[in-house]
Design a protein around this motif. Structure first.
Motif, mmCIF file in Angstrom:
data_model
loop_
_atom_site.group_PDB
_atom_site.id
_atom_site.type_symbol
_atom_site.label_atom_id
_atom_site.label_comp_id
_atom_site.label_asym_id
_atom_site.label_seq_id
_atom_site.Cartn_x
_atom_site.Cartn_y
_atom_site.Cartn_z
ATOM 1 N N GLY A 189 3.878 -18.549 -8.425
ATOM 2 C CA GLY A 189 4.071 -18.604 -9.881
ATOM 3 C C GLY A 189 2.898 -19.054 -10.668
ATOM 4 O O GLY A 189 2.068 -19.701 -10.238
ATOM 5 N N ASP A 381 11.796 -23.011 -12.655
ATOM 6 C CA ASP A 381 12.554 -21.935 -11.857
ATOM 7 C C ASP A 381 13.103 -22.219 -10.436
ATOM 8 O O ASP A 381 14.127 -22.386 -10.156
ATOM 9 C CB ASP A 381 11.782 -20.695 -11.592
ATOM 10 C CG ASP A 381 11.630 -19.809 -12.972
ATOM 11 O OD1 ASP A 381 12.288 -20.198 -13.985
ATOM 12 O OD2 ASP A 381 10.813 -19.089 -12.857
ATOM 13 N N ILE A 395 13.065 -15.294 -7.234
ATOM 14 C CA ILE A 395 11.907 -16.020 -7.571
ATOM 15 C C ILE A 395 10.641 -15.338 -6.913
ATOM 16 O O ILE A 395 9.584 -15.212 -7.135
ATOM 17 C CB ILE A 395 11.955 -17.497 -7.458
ATOM 18 C CG1 ILE A 395 12.844 -18.206 -8.303
ATOM 19 C CG2 ILE A 395 10.520 -18.097 -7.422
ATOM 20 C CD1 ILE A 395 13.146 -19.541 -8.024
ATOM 21 N N GLU A 397 10.562 -12.312 -5.628
ATOM 22 C CA GLU A 397 10.155 -11.134 -6.239
ATOM 23 C C GLU A 397 9.336 -11.234 -7.674
ATOM 24 O O GLU A 397 8.269 -10.490 -7.944
ATOM 25 C CB GLU A 397 11.365 -10.180 -6.743
ATOM 26 C CG GLU A 397 11.965 -9.734 -5.548
ATOM 27 C CD GLU A 397 13.467 -9.166 -5.667
ATOM 28 O OE1 GLU A 397 13.917 -9.125 -7.108
ATOM 29 O OE2 GLU A 397 14.259 -8.530 -4.674
ATOM 30 N N LYS A 398 9.678 -12.316 -8.268
ATOM 31 C CA LYS A 398 8.968 -12.549 -9.781
ATOM 32 C C LYS A 398 7.615 -12.952 -9.299
ATOM 33 O O LYS A 398 6.564 -12.823 -9.904
ATOM 34 C CB LYS A 398 9.792 -13.705 -10.242
ATOM 35 C CG LYS A 398 9.113 -13.900 -11.730
ATOM 36 C CD LYS A 398 9.874 -15.400 -12.411
ATOM 37 C CE LYS A 398 11.182 -14.835 -13.023
ATOM 38 N NZ LYS A 398 11.816 -16.030 -13.627
ATOM 39 N N TRP A 399 7.458 -13.832 -8.324
ATOM 40 C CA TRP A 399 6.316 -14.423 -8.013
ATOM 41 C C TRP A 399 5.353 -13.359 -7.420
ATOM 42 O O TRP A 399 4.069 -13.193 -7.819
ATOM 43 C CB TRP A 399 6.214 -15.654 -7.010
ATOM 44 C CG TRP A 399 6.786 -16.963 -7.606
ATOM 45 C CD1 TRP A 399 7.100 -17.029 -8.673
ATOM 46 C CD2 TRP A 399 6.800 -18.045 -7.020
ATOM 47 N NE1 TRP A 399 7.393 -18.330 -8.982
ATOM 48 C CE2 TRP A 399 7.128 -19.099 -7.908
ATOM 49 C CE3 TRP A 399 6.348 -18.438 -5.608
ATOM 50 C CZ2 TRP A 399 7.112 -20.304 -7.547
ATOM 51 C CZ3 TRP A 399 6.626 -19.796 -5.156
ATOM 52 C CH2 TRP A 399 7.088 -20.744 -6.098
ATOM 53 N N GLU A 401 5.248 -10.367 -8.402
ATOM 54 C CA GLU A 401 4.604 -9.513 -9.774
ATOM 55 C C GLU A 401 3.765 -10.068 -10.275
ATOM 56 O O GLU A 401 2.858 -9.591 -10.703
ATOM 57 C CB GLU A 401 6.201 -9.151 -10.649
ATOM 58 C CG GLU A 401 7.097 -8.356 -9.998
ATOM 59 C CD GLU A 401 8.302 -8.105 -10.864
ATOM 60 O OE1 GLU A 401 8.344 -8.622 -11.919
ATOM 61 O OE2 GLU A 401 9.195 -7.474 -10.390
ATOM 62 N N ASN A 402 3.892 -11.486 -10.172
ATOM 63 C CA ASN A 402 2.909 -12.294 -10.997
ATOM 64 C C ASN A 402 1.581 -12.429 -10.239
ATOM 65 O O ASN A 402 0.520 -12.193 -10.980
ATOM 66 C CB ASN A 402 3.549 -13.685 -11.151
ATOM 67 C CG ASN A 402 2.338 -14.911 -11.694
ATOM 68 O OD1 ASN A 402 2.249 -14.775 -12.975
ATOM 69 N ND2 ASN A 402 1.740 -15.620 -11.356
#
Length: 416
Positions: A189, A381, A395, A397-399, A401-402
């Motif tokens: 992240g 998070d 998290i 998946e979010k990381w 994308e980041n």
């Protein structure tokens, strides 16, 4: 002589590992260091270019024991003999000689007699020097071995000095060095502004895949609007897919708990357990490769981690007893990570699974200083995931994308 260095420190004879790397072991001023053996030409640092750049200049040095030239000589000791005037030294975490642990005090360097202004001590929470100290210098020369991991303080110390030097019109020379865990992978992240600290000064991922020169260029352009007189002196021959042992450069432990280059990969995996209540192996001869507490059941944790079939490693049970940092009279029933495929291994995915598992199985074991924990992580998070005992997939998946966005964002600042 030639030796083999596993993913654990060379001074740990009872360690075993599935992958070994070949190094030449050579003494440098009484200390054992390693030169990675590599076919072909090694990476070449821009020492001669730096010499020309600072000729007839007055400079301060932002360096430590890792500022070695191609022959293993420390630039702190070499540069005073160049055609420039070294006015003073700026001390990073662990001191300019790498022999100190915390709360580093200012004072003269015993070898050169130059005064060391420490920027990593409890009386200087801003981590930068007063602008008046730079009045009589043309700028600073910065070089050190970074981790390739955001929550390692050396690179933030450079950014803090850039903030001070920019309005003064002073020059910042950065002698670039390799990212020890490669420049081809981005993970983790970003960094929330409200959590900026010595563990992250601007928004970029936990594993950024950039060199110190590239990061300094990005910081200058995105934060300082290009106003810093930054001069990055690049390497020759470095490629983004290289790991440290591919470079042919001499290795010296980067800090007291980073004895080998591959410890950085382990640090990226378990480093967030600092400030958590669980040990990450600091105080043992294999820091960051083991984790646990006196209350954990390392065999059960290993079994659950292996059942996830995560790539590049296996987990095994390991008892250990830290000699410092944690309670040294306690035996820890921990888990050890055997990384057998570093290209496939994903430290931050693995880290989230470890934290999630510990949060579910040992919620009372977390004694987190959430402010420090969140600063290491860059957001709230992960802390929230642990407290709520939630699965990590959101998290993860979010990381992902980041990281994909950052790979595009960083492109204008890449030098190699």
């Amino acid at each position: 002589m030639q030796g083999f260095v596993p993913f654990y420190p060379i001074f740990c004879p009872f360690s075993a590992c599935l992958i070994l790397f070949s190094y030449d072991i050579i003494p440098v001023r009484g200390e054992i260091v390693m030169r990675a053996t590599r076919k072909g030409n090694p990476v070449k640092l821009g020492i001669e270019t730096l010499k020309r750049e600072v000729r007839s200049k007055k400079v301060a040095l932002l360096m430590n024991h890792t500022a070695l030239d191609q022959q293993g000589q420390n630039l702190i000791d070499v540069m005073p003999a160049w055609e420039c005037e070294v006015v003073f030294l700026i001390g990073l975490e662990h001191g300019i000689r790498g022999n100190l642990y915390q709360n580093i005090r200012s004072g003269p360097d015993q070898r050169t007699g130059l005064y060391v202004h420490s920027i990593y001590n409890f009386s200087n929470p801003r981590y930068h020097l007063d602008a008046s100290l730079f009045r009589d210098v043309d700028g600073i020369v910065a070089t050190f071995q970074d981790a390739g991991v955001r929550h390692y303080t050396y690179i933030a110390m450079l950014f803090y000095q850039m903030n001070v030097l920019t309005p003064l019109g002073k020059t910042v020379w950065v002698l670039d060095r390799p990212n020890p865990i490669g420049g081809h992978m981005v993970e983790g992240g970003g960094m929330k502004k409200e959590l900026f600290s010595s563990l992250g000064v601007f928004d970029y991922p936990l594993r950024h895949g950039m060199t110190i020169g590239e990061l300094a260029t990005m910081y200058n352009q995105t934060v300082l609007q290009g106003k810093c007189d930054l001069r990055v002196i690049p390497m020759e021959g470095w490629e983004r897919t290289m790991w440290y042992e591919d470079t042919g450069l001499i290795w010296i432990p980067a800090s007291p708990n980073i004895p080998t280059p591959m410890t950085f990969l382990a640090f990226a995996t378990t480093g967030l357990l600092q400030n958590s209540g669980f040990s990450c192996g600091v105080g043992t001869t294999y820091p960051f490769f083991v984790f646990g507490s006196p209350a954990t059941r390392g065999n059960e944790i290993a079994s659950q981690l292996n059942a996830l079939d995560l790539p590049g490693f296996i987990a095994i049970e390991r008892y250990f007893q830290p000699s410092f940092d944690q309670e040294s009279d306690q035996v820890y029933h921990g888990t050890m990570l055997h990384i057998y495929d570093r290209e496939a291994f994903r430290p931050y995915r693995t880290q989230l699974e470890i934290l999630s598992l510990l949060g579910r199985e040992y919620p009372s074991g977390f004694h987190m200083e959430n402010r420090h924990f969140n600063r290491r992580n860059g957001s709230m998070d992960v802390y929230d995931m642990i407290i709520r005992q939630e699965p990590p997939h959101i998290i993860i998946e979010k990381w992902a994308e980041n990281a994909k966005r950052f790979e595009e964002t960083r492109q204008p600042y890449l030098l190699y």
